[in-house]
Write a protein that holds these residues in place. Structure first.
Motif, PDB file in Angstrom:
ATOM      1  N   PHE A 205       0.792  -1.232   0.000  1.00 42.64           N
ATOM      2  CA  PHE A 205       0.000   0.000   0.000  1.00 42.64           C
ATOM      3  C   PHE A 205       0.820   1.276   0.000  1.00 42.64           C
ATOM      4  CE2 PHE A 205      -3.459  -2.568   2.303  1.00 42.64           C
ATOM      5  CZ  PHE A 205      -4.020  -2.957   1.108  1.00 42.64           C
ATOM      6  N   ASP A 206       1.997   1.247   0.572  1.00 43.79           N
ATOM      7  CA  ASP A 206       2.807   2.449   0.718  1.00 43.79           C
ATOM      8  C   ASP A 206       3.184   3.033  -0.642  1.00 43.79           C
ATOM      9  OD1 ASP A 206       4.010   4.302   2.462  1.00 43.79           O
ATOM     10  OD2 ASP A 206       5.983   3.411   2.084  1.00 43.79           O
ATOM     11  N   GLY A 207       2.959   4.311  -0.791  1.00 48.25           N
ATOM     12  CA  GLY A 207       3.311   4.986  -2.036  1.00 48.25           C
ATOM     13  C   GLY A 207       2.213   4.985  -3.082  1.00 48.25           C
ATOM     14  N   ASP A 208       1.149   4.229  -2.846  1.00 43.80           N
ATOM     15  CA  ASP A 208       0.000   4.228  -3.755  1.00 43.80           C
ATOM     16  C   ASP A 208      -0.978   5.270  -3.212  1.00 43.80           C
ATOM     17  OD1 ASP A 208      -2.454   3.754  -5.053  1.00 43.80           O
ATOM     18  OD2 ASP A 208      -2.000   1.631  -5.327  1.00 43.80           O
ATOM     19  N   VAL A 209      -0.943   6.459  -3.774  1.00 43.99           N
ATOM     20  CA  VAL A 209      -1.688   7.599  -3.247  1.00 43.99           C
ATOM     21  C   VAL A 209      -3.172   7.286  -3.125  1.00 43.99           C
ATOM     22  CG1 VAL A 209      -2.295  10.015  -3.666  1.00 43.99           C
ATOM     23  CG2 VAL A 209       0.021   9.213  -4.135  1.00 43.99           C
ATOM     24  N   ARG A 210      -3.731   6.644  -4.116  1.00 42.49           N
ATOM     25  CA  ARG A 210      -5.169   6.326  -4.090  1.00 42.49           C
ATOM     26  C   ARG A 210      -5.490   5.424  -2.908  1.00 42.49           C
ATOM     27  NH1 ARG A 210      -8.267   2.125  -6.231  1.00 42.49           N
ATOM     28  NH2 ARG A 210     -10.420   2.704  -6.656  1.00 42.49           N
ATOM     29  N   THR A 211      -4.709   4.392  -2.710  1.00 39.55           N
ATOM     30  CA  THR A 211      -4.947   3.454  -1.623  1.00 39.55           C
ATOM     31  C   THR A 211      -4.698   4.110  -0.278  1.00 39.55           C
ATOM     32  OG1 THR A 211      -4.360   1.597  -3.044  1.00 39.55           O
ATOM     33  CG2 THR A 211      -4.322   1.197  -0.679  1.00 39.55           C
ATOM     34  N   GLU A 212      -3.649   4.892  -0.170  1.00 41.64           N
ATOM     35  CA  GLU A 212      -3.371   5.593   1.085  1.00 41.64           C
ATOM     36  C   GLU A 212      -4.536   6.504   1.462  1.00 41.64           C
ATOM     37  OE1 GLU A 212       0.367   7.526   0.329  1.00 41.64           O
ATOM     38  OE2 GLU A 212       1.515   5.808   1.069  1.00 41.64           O
ATOM     39  N   ARG A 213      -5.089   7.192   0.478  1.00 41.66           N
ATOM     40  CA  ARG A 213      -6.217   8.087   0.721  1.00 41.66           C
ATOM     41  C   ARG A 213      -7.453   7.292   1.147  1.00 41.66           C
ATOM     42  NH1 ARG A 213      -6.155  10.881  -3.805  1.00 41.66           N
ATOM     43  NH2 ARG A 213      -7.512   9.402  -4.864  1.00 41.66           N
ATOM     44  N   MET A 214      -7.683   6.152   0.501  1.00 46.04           N
ATOM     45  CA  MET A 214      -8.826   5.312   0.870  1.00 46.04           C
ATOM     46  C   MET A 214      -8.696   4.813   2.304  1.00 46.04           C
ATOM     47  SD  MET A 214      -9.526   3.163  -2.658  1.00 46.04           S
ATOM     48  CE  MET A 214     -10.370   1.880  -1.774  1.00 46.04           C
ATOM     49  N   VAL A 215      -7.507   4.361   2.686  1.00 42.15           N
ATOM     50  CA  VAL A 215      -7.294   3.889   4.056  1.00 42.15           C
ATOM     51  C   VAL A 215      -7.532   5.031   5.035  1.00 42.15           C
ATOM     52  CG1 VAL A 215      -5.553   3.044   5.689  1.00 42.15           C
ATOM     53  CG2 VAL A 215      -5.769   1.965   3.438  1.00 42.15           C
ATOM     54  N   ALA A 216      -6.996   6.202   4.735  1.00 40.12           N
ATOM     55  CA  ALA A 216      -7.159   7.352   5.626  1.00 40.12           C
ATOM     56  C   ALA A 216      -8.635   7.744   5.754  1.00 40.12           C
ATOM     57  CB  ALA A 216      -6.340   8.536   5.116  1.00 40.12           C
TER      58      ALA A 216
ATOM     59  N   ALA B  76     -10.827   3.893   6.745  1.00 39.08           N
ATOM     60  CA  ALA B  76     -10.451   3.219   7.990  1.00 39.08           C
ATOM     61  C   ALA B  76     -10.084   4.216   9.083  1.00 39.08           C
ATOM     62  CB  ALA B  76      -9.274   2.271   7.748  1.00 39.08           C
ATOM     63  N   ARG B  77      -9.958   5.479   8.699  1.00 41.81           N
ATOM     64  CA  ARG B  77      -9.558   6.529   9.640  1.00 41.81           C
ATOM     65  C   ARG B  77      -8.203   6.213  10.277  1.00 41.81           C
ATOM     66  NH1 ARG B  77     -15.169   7.997  12.751  1.00 41.81           N
ATOM     67  NH2 ARG B  77     -16.442   8.147  10.880  1.00 41.81           N
ATOM     68  N   SER B  78      -7.301   5.739   9.436  1.00 41.20           N
ATOM     69  CA  SER B  78      -5.970   5.344   9.890  1.00 41.20           C
ATOM     70  C   SER B  78      -4.978   5.623   8.779  1.00 41.20           C
ATOM     71  CB  SER B  78      -5.981   3.843  10.219  1.00 41.20           C
ATOM     72  OG  SER B  78      -4.714   3.406  10.649  1.00 41.20           O
ATOM     73  N   ASP B  79      -3.705   5.534   9.116  1.00 37.30           N
ATOM     74  CA  ASP B  79      -2.698   5.567   8.074  1.00 37.30           C
ATOM     75  C   ASP B  79      -2.364   4.127   7.680  1.00 37.30           C
ATOM     76  OD1 ASP B  79      -1.160   4.656  10.213  1.00 37.30           O
ATOM     77  OD2 ASP B  79       0.159   6.383  10.253  1.00 37.30           O
ATOM     78  N   VAL B  80      -1.571   3.986   6.645  1.00 35.06           N
ATOM     79  CA  VAL B  80      -1.227   2.645   6.158  1.00 35.06           C
ATOM     80  C   VAL B  80      -0.540   1.827   7.239  1.00 35.06           C
ATOM     81  CG1 VAL B  80       0.246   1.383   4.533  1.00 35.06           C
ATOM     82  CG2 VAL B  80      -1.192   3.247   3.701  1.00 35.06           C
ATOM     83  N   ALA B  81       0.374   2.428   7.981  1.00 29.70           N
ATOM     84  CA  ALA B  81       1.096   1.692   9.023  1.00 29.70           C
ATOM     85  C   ALA B  81       0.132   1.157  10.079  1.00 29.70           C
ATOM     86  CB  ALA B  81       2.160   2.580   9.659  1.00 29.70           C
ATOM     87  N   GLY B  82      -0.807   1.975  10.523  1.00 27.84           N
ATOM     88  CA  GLY B  82      -1.781   1.536  11.522  1.00 27.84           C
ATOM     89  C   GLY B  82      -2.712   0.471  10.987  1.00 27.84           C
ATOM     90  N   PHE B  83      -3.165   0.657   9.748  1.00 27.81           N
ATOM     91  CA  PHE B  83      -4.053  -0.322   9.123  1.00 27.81           C
ATOM     92  C   PHE B  83      -3.341  -1.667   8.988  1.00 27.81           C
ATOM     93  CE2 PHE B  83      -5.611  -2.560   5.378  1.00 27.81           C
ATOM     94  CZ  PHE B  83      -6.960  -2.684   5.688  1.00 27.81           C
ATOM     95  N   CYS B  84      -2.119  -1.642   8.478  1.00 32.62           N
ATOM     96  CA  CYS B  84      -1.392  -2.891   8.243  1.00 32.62           C
ATOM     97  C   CYS B  84      -1.036  -3.593   9.550  1.00 32.62           C
ATOM     98  CB  CYS B  84      -0.138  -2.624   7.407  1.00 32.62           C
ATOM     99  SG  CYS B  84      -0.528  -2.243   5.679  1.00 32.62           S
ATOM    100  N   SER B  85      -0.723  -2.829  10.574  1.00 33.14           N
ATOM    101  CA  SER B  85      -0.444  -3.416  11.874  1.00 33.14           C
ATOM    102  C   SER B  85      -1.679  -4.129  12.413  1.00 33.14           C
ATOM    103  CB  SER B  85       0.017  -2.322  12.842  1.00 33.14           C
ATOM    104  OG  SER B  85       0.224  -2.860  14.122  1.00 33.14           O
TER     105      SER B  85
ATOM    106  N   GLY C  58     -10.781   4.556  13.802  1.00 36.85           N
ATOM    107  CA  GLY C  58      -9.412   4.300  13.355  1.00 36.85           C
ATOM    108  C   GLY C  58      -8.637   3.335  14.230  1.00 36.85           C
ATOM    109  N   ALA C  59      -9.210   2.937  15.351  1.00 36.92           N
ATOM    110  CA  ALA C  59      -8.538   1.976  16.228  1.00 36.92           C
ATOM    111  C   ALA C  59      -8.764   0.555  15.712  1.00 36.92           C
ATOM    112  CB  ALA C  59      -9.060   2.106  17.654  1.00 36.92           C
ATOM    113  N   CYS C  60      -7.869  -0.309  16.039  1.00 36.45           N
ATOM    114  CA  CYS C  60      -7.991  -1.703  15.640  1.00 36.45           C
ATOM    115  C   CYS C  60      -9.055  -2.376  16.511  1.00 36.45           C
ATOM    116  CB  CYS C  60      -6.634  -2.411  15.817  1.00 36.45           C
ATOM    117  SG  CYS C  60      -6.586  -4.067  15.094  1.00 36.45           S
TER     118      CYS C  60
END
Length: 138
Positions: free
Chosen positions: A35-46, A49-58, A134-136
């Motif tokens: 997901f990192d670096g894919d602007v569209r996907t990063e925006r969708m996660v944000a 999911a109300r999270s960043d990629v790192a939080g989502f992936c964790s 945004g919390a797990c």
């Protein structure tokens, strides 16, 4: 793709023998790499999911690791996807390529249904995280 698959197998073997990175860390890193670096996907996660990629992936890795079968299947799919993304593709283009490769037999270690199940898992987790601000989810 064989090189990445072999590298992943080696990581699992070392992990089993000497306590190298656990499978959760491997899944987490594969998710971030995809997901990192894919602007569209990063925006969708944000947004979703109300999270960043790192939080989502964790969160994703912590959830999936509870099932050995899911862990194995998701690892296979993510390894293939991250390898194709390394060629400069975005996540959506990678998923389309993987679908084609499962249909024509270039990939036979998992099916198109497995790819769809991973996408469904990501979507469901996104919805759950949104409901948790945004919390797990526990």
């Amino acid at each position: 793709m064989n090189k990445i698959v072999l590298m992943t197998v080696a990581i699992f073997a070392v992990s089993a023998c000497w306590g190298a990175p656990p499978r959760e860390k491997i899944l987490n890193q594969l998710c971030v790499d995809l997901f990192d670096g894919d602007v569209r996907t990063e925006r969708m996660v944000a947004d979703d999911a109300r999270s960043d990629v790192a939080g989502f992936c964790s969160c994703y890795a912590a959830q999936v690791i509870e099932s050995a079968e899911l862990t194995d299947k998701h690892t296979e799919v993510l390894v293939a996807m991250t390898e194709l993304k390394g060629d400069g593709n975005d996540v959506e283009a990678v998923a389309e390529q993987i679908e084609d490769m499962t249909r024509d037999g270039r990939i036979d270690t998992f099916s198109e249904e497995d790819l769809d199940a991973l996408g469904d898992y990501f979507r469901d987790l996104t919805v759950e995280m949104s409901g948790e601000d945004g919390a797990c989810p526990a």
